[in-house]
Design a protein around this motif. Structure first.
Motif, short mmCIF file in Angstrom:
data_model
loop_
_atom_site.label_atom_id
_atom_site.label_comp_id
_atom_site.label_asym_id
_atom_site.label_seq_id
_atom_site.Cartn_x
_atom_site.Cartn_y
_atom_site.Cartn_z
N LEU A 207 0.85 -1.19 0.00
CA LEU A 207 0.00 0.00 0.00
C LEU A 207 0.88 1.23 0.00
CD1 LEU A 207 -2.66 1.58 0.40
CD2 LEU A 207 -2.41 1.17 2.87
N GLY A 208 0.67 2.12 -0.98
CA GLY A 208 1.41 3.37 -1.05
C GLY A 208 0.52 4.53 -0.64
N ILE A 209 1.04 5.40 0.21
CA ILE A 209 0.26 6.51 0.75
C ILE A 209 0.94 7.83 0.36
CG2 ILE A 209 -0.53 7.63 2.88
CD1 ILE A 209 -2.00 5.06 2.30
N GLY A 210 0.13 8.82 -0.04
CA GLY A 210 0.65 10.14 -0.37
C GLY A 210 0.52 10.44 -1.86
N PRO A 211 0.79 11.70 -2.26
CA PRO A 211 0.71 12.06 -3.68
C PRO A 211 1.64 11.20 -4.53
CG PRO A 211 0.92 14.01 -2.30
CD PRO A 211 1.14 12.84 -1.40
N SER A 212 1.13 10.75 -5.67
CA SER A 212 1.88 9.94 -6.65
C SER A 212 2.16 8.52 -6.18
CB SER A 212 3.21 10.61 -7.02
OG SER A 212 3.01 11.86 -7.60
N ALA A 213 1.76 8.15 -4.98
CA ALA A 213 2.07 6.82 -4.47
C ALA A 213 1.34 5.74 -5.26
CB ALA A 213 1.71 6.72 -2.99
N HIS A 214 2.03 4.61 -5.45
CA HIS A 214 1.47 3.46 -6.16
C HIS A 214 1.17 2.34 -5.17
CE1 HIS A 214 3.02 5.71 -9.54
NE2 HIS A 214 2.45 4.87 -10.38
N SER A 215 0.17 1.52 -5.50
CA SER A 215 -0.23 0.41 -4.65
C SER A 215 -0.51 -0.83 -5.49
CB SER A 215 -1.48 0.76 -3.84
OG SER A 215 -1.27 1.90 -3.04
N PHE A 216 -0.44 -1.99 -4.84
CA PHE A 216 -0.74 -3.27 -5.51
C PHE A 216 -1.36 -4.20 -4.48
CE2 PHE A 216 1.04 -7.56 -6.79
CZ PHE A 216 0.14 -7.77 -7.82
N ASP A 217 -2.57 -4.68 -4.76
CA ASP A 217 -3.27 -5.53 -3.79
C ASP A 217 -3.16 -7.02 -4.12
OD1 ASP A 217 -4.95 -5.89 -5.94
OD2 ASP A 217 -6.74 -5.03 -4.98
N GLY A 218 -2.30 -7.34 -5.07
CA GLY A 218 -2.15 -8.73 -5.50
C GLY A 218 -2.89 -9.03 -6.79
N GLN A 219 -3.89 -8.20 -7.11
CA GLN A 219 -4.68 -8.37 -8.33
C GLN A 219 -4.67 -7.12 -9.20
OE1 GLN A 219 -6.24 -11.27 -9.17
NE2 GLN A 219 -5.43 -12.24 -7.31
N HIS A 220 -4.70 -5.96 -8.58
CA HIS A 220 -4.81 -4.70 -9.30
C HIS A 220 -3.74 -3.72 -8.82
CE1 HIS A 220 -8.93 -6.43 -9.00
NE2 HIS A 220 -8.89 -6.24 -10.31
N ARG A 221 -3.31 -2.86 -9.73
CA ARG A 221 -2.42 -1.76 -9.38
C ARG A 221 -3.18 -0.44 -9.47
NH1 ARG A 221 2.63 -3.44 -8.71
NH2 ARG A 221 3.23 -5.41 -9.68
N GLY A 222 -2.61 0.57 -8.89
CA GLY A 222 -3.23 1.88 -8.98
C GLY A 222 -2.29 2.93 -8.43
N SER A 223 -2.69 4.19 -8.58
CA SER A 223 -1.82 5.28 -8.13
C SER A 223 -2.67 6.46 -7.66
CB SER A 223 -0.88 5.72 -9.25
OG SER A 223 -1.62 6.17 -10.37
N ASN A 224 -2.09 7.24 -6.76
CA ASN A 224 -2.73 8.46 -6.29
C ASN A 224 -2.45 9.61 -7.25
OD1 ASN A 224 -3.65 7.17 -4.03
ND2 ASN A 224 -2.21 8.10 -2.60
N VAL A 225 -3.28 10.63 -7.18
CA VAL A 225 -3.03 11.83 -7.98
C VAL A 225 -1.68 12.43 -7.57
CG1 VAL A 225 -5.47 12.36 -8.30
CG2 VAL A 225 -4.25 13.32 -6.35
N ALA A 226 -1.00 13.04 -8.51
CA ALA A 226 0.33 13.58 -8.25
C ALA A 226 0.29 14.99 -7.66
CB ALA A 226 1.15 13.58 -9.54
N ASN A 227 -0.73 15.76 -7.98
CA ASN A 227 -0.81 17.15 -7.55
C ASN A 227 -1.09 17.23 -6.05
OD1 ASN A 227 -2.73 19.66 -7.05
ND2 ASN A 227 -1.37 20.16 -8.77
#
Length: 343
Positions: free
Chosen positions: A227-247
């Motif tokens: 789990l990635g927390i904060g602007p631009s952080a990326h996460s992966f739950d084992g099935q899907h990836r995603g990212s937070n807004v950068a601004n």
């Protein structure tokens, strides 16, 4: 910003698969070492409240000029046990060119301070591929790094992003990057130096002595959910990836108003298989063929028979013990080799 990050931690406490215990925490991406120990402790406390922990490593990225003995001692006291220090180079002309705030003497000083504060797990970052008439700068960097012997060294090739100052200089002709052959020579110098000093290349850019591999890095490259927390952080739950807004402003406004700041990337079965290939091939453990077959449904030895034979015949790929790993010559071609095996 700190309060927004704390709020996101609480909001996303159920992101990781049920039953997941958090083994590593990594404060990085930016300059977390500008934070006071009390601010980082606030986040660690939130994590301990909202996530099941089985902690094995807590890492902080740091710039050499941000750290004092007092600050290091405070970090150690709250539970930071690994420092990842962005040295980049020990050569003053290169540091000035990169516009780094620290000097070579700062880098030498900070490792002594870290050890004095009780840190036994240290990582340093180095960058190769700086265009020059010869490899003297890089050879001196390697010699100094191994003299300091931090136990873990991450080394990355200089890359030019279009929107950066270097990218603009390249476009205008003010800067000319090193040739592929020059970079390959520096990569081979890196491998020779690390091997000779007893460092193991457990991932293409990461070298550690036995018992000193960075656990967070290892988990990432082996596909462990995070789990990635904060602007631009990326996460992966084992099935899907995603990212937070950068601004930053959009991030804080979204967190405060409970507006989603995290965008999910839907991965197809082929995407998941190819991501595994891309990351696993970079590691010393390689692609686990039975795991790949049972998890993704493809048998690489059948579905990619011709490609594997071609890569083996050229000496780039090794098939042994139900795994595929890269040879030394294959490591510099890792991305293109992965692409040949993609589903």
């Amino acid at each position: 910003m700190l309060l927004s990050i704390g709020q996101e931690l609480v909001q996303r406490r159920n992101y990781l698969p049920e039953g997941t215990q958090v083994e590593t925490i990594y404060f990085g991406g930016g300059t977390p070492s500008i934070l006071a120990a009390s601010e980082i402790e606030y986040l660690l406390d939130l994590i301990s409240i909202h996530f099941p922990l089985a902690l094995k490593e807590v890492t902080l990225e740091a710039n050499p000029d941000d750290l004092s003995l007092e600050k290091l001692a405070a970090y150690k006291k709250i539970g930071i046990d690994r420092l990842s220090i962005g040295i980049q180079s020990f050569q003053e002309p290169i540091l000035r060119f990169y516009n780094r705030a620290h000097t070579a003497s700062d880098s030498l000083r900070v490792l002594d301070l870290a050890r004095s504060a009780g840190f036994s797990k240290l990582s340093i970052d180095l960058m190769y591929g700086f265009p020059a008439d010869n490899h003297t700068y890089w050879q001196k960097d390697l010699e100094m790094a191994l003299t300091l012997d931090p136990g873990h060294i991450s080394s990355y090739c200089l890359t030019i992003e279009r929107k950066t100052a270097l990218g603009q200089w390249k476009t205008s002709g003010k800067f000319k990057e090193a040739t592929e052959d020059f970079v390959a020579d520096e990569f081979n110098l890196l491998l020779d130096a690390m091997t000779g000093a007893g460092y193991i290349q457990y991932e293409i850019s990461n070298f550690g002595k036995p018992g000193h591999f960075a656990l967070h890095n290892t988990n990432y490259w082996r596909g462990v959910p995070y789990l990635g927390i904060g602007p631009s952080a990326h996460s992966f739950d084992g099935q899907h990836r995603g990212s937070n807004v950068a601004n930053n402003a959009r991030y804080m406004k979204g967190i405060t108003s409970s507006t989603p700041v995290f965008q999910v990337d839907i991965l197809s079965p082929e995407d998941r298989a190819n991501e595994y290939l891309l990351t696993a091939l970079r590691t010393i453990w390689g692609v686990d063929l039975p795991f790949f077959r049972s998890t993704f449904g493809w048998d690489l030895l059948i579905d990619k028979e011709h490609e594997i034979r071609f890569l083996k015949d050229n000496g780039w790929l090794i098939h042994a013990d139900d795994s595929l790993t890269l040879s030394r010559s294959g490591k510099i071609l890792a991305d293109s080799i992965s692409a040949k095996l993609f589903i």
